[in-house]
Motif scaffolding. Structure first.
Motif: not given
Length: 311
Positions: A76-78, A94-96, A157-158
């Motif tokens: 999962f992306n921060i 993030e969730l898609p 982030k990222g």
């Protein structure tokens, strides 16, 4: 084709490694990392017995499909990092699309990190509502000597972070209990928040809630604006117990009436229980020492063990 036999060294290189103690988060997950290891070991033994390496292809250690899974770790992306206190952070992942983790109340998820070549796993409870769309949020405290903390402190982030789950949870049903008494120490606040928000979001749920948050100082209280908003509901009360504050005079006036200095001890516990509007069902979350102390104080106050739930 992978049906060639290979030599003994090839098979040993493919053998799953037994988890180290640091890889178990100790939260009673089903499946535990040791359960996953036993499953993969049995799969490896079957493949080796048949000398067929293709039988190992179904093995999955991590996934990039952004769907949370209890058996495998998913990336999962921060999307944001917010520092709440000197040692506590709120991370948003993030969730898609508009997808959701669909967590039941109080469920936790397991984070995997690698520090100095050592794999570490720890359990955390998202503080965002279980049906939040497009994201989830986690409250994390970093400890000076903590292995996982060393990993978390590098996040920005990222970055991509691996989680699996969900596990556990509190089997809550609206209006099942007349009143919930929530006893939370520090980040033990996390599993309480989705339950609180579930109650305030449901107009049909008339459960009373008394939340007691235990922190060292006023500055170390997490998420003050959110807690103040929740306390405005007719059925929600929030108290603070500040172990290292000696006076309430310097606190904002809006906090002075509902804050105690010192520790949450047996006498204060009896006072809070006696102030409950209905017979409470108690939820507890904190360190093992905190949980043990609270259980002892509750017993002395006449609260039966089957009226308590420890996260």
């Amino acid at each position: 084709m992978l049906t060639m036999s290979g030599n003994e060294d090839d098979w040993l290189a493919l053998k799953p490694q037994e988890p180290s103690p640091s890889q178990c988060c100790g939260s009673g997950c089903k499946p535990c990392i040791y359960d996953v290891y036993e499953k993969e070991l049995a799969q490896w033994e079957r493949a080796k017995a048949k000398q067929d390496k293709s039988l190992l292809l179904e093995k999955k250690e991590q996934s990039n499909n952004s769907e949370l899974n209890p058996d495998t770790f998913t990336a999962f992306n921060i999307s944001s990092v917010e520092q709440l206190t000197e040692d506590t952070y709120q991370y948003k992942f993030e969730l898609p699309g508009n997808s959701s983790l669909q967590l039941s109340l109080g469920q936790h998820i397991v984070l995997r990190g690698v520090v100095n070549g050592l794999e570490v796993q720890r359990a955390y409870t998202p503080i965002s509502p279980g049906n939040a769309e497009g994201y989830f949020e986690v409250l994390m405290k970093c400890y000076e000597a903590g292995l996982m903390s060393q990993y978390i402190k590098t996040w920005k982030k990222g970055d991509m972070v691996f989680w699996r789950g969900p596990f556990g949870g509190f089997p809550y049903r609206p209006n099942k209990h007349g009143e919930l008494l929530m006893l939370a120490s520090g980040t033990g606040l996390a599993p309480m928040l989705p339950i609180l928000q579930s109650i305030t979001d449901d107009e049909e749920d008339e459960t009373f809630v008394t939340l007691v948050g235990c922190f060292r100082t006023f500055d170390k209280i997490y998420l003050k604006p959110l807690l103040q908003d929740l306390a405005r509901y007719w059925n929600i009360r929030i108290f603070y117990v500040l172990s290292q504050e000696t006076s309430l005079e310097k606190l904002p006036w809006s906090y002075q009436e509902n804050t105690y200095t010192g520790r949450l001890n047996e006498d204060l516990m009896k006072t809070i229980i006696n102030s409950c509007r209905r017979k409470p069902f108690v939820l507890i979350c904190g360190s093992s020492a905190f949980n043990e102390d609270m259980s002892r104080y509750l017993k002395a106050a006449g609260i039966e063990e089957n009226s308590c739930f420890v996260f």
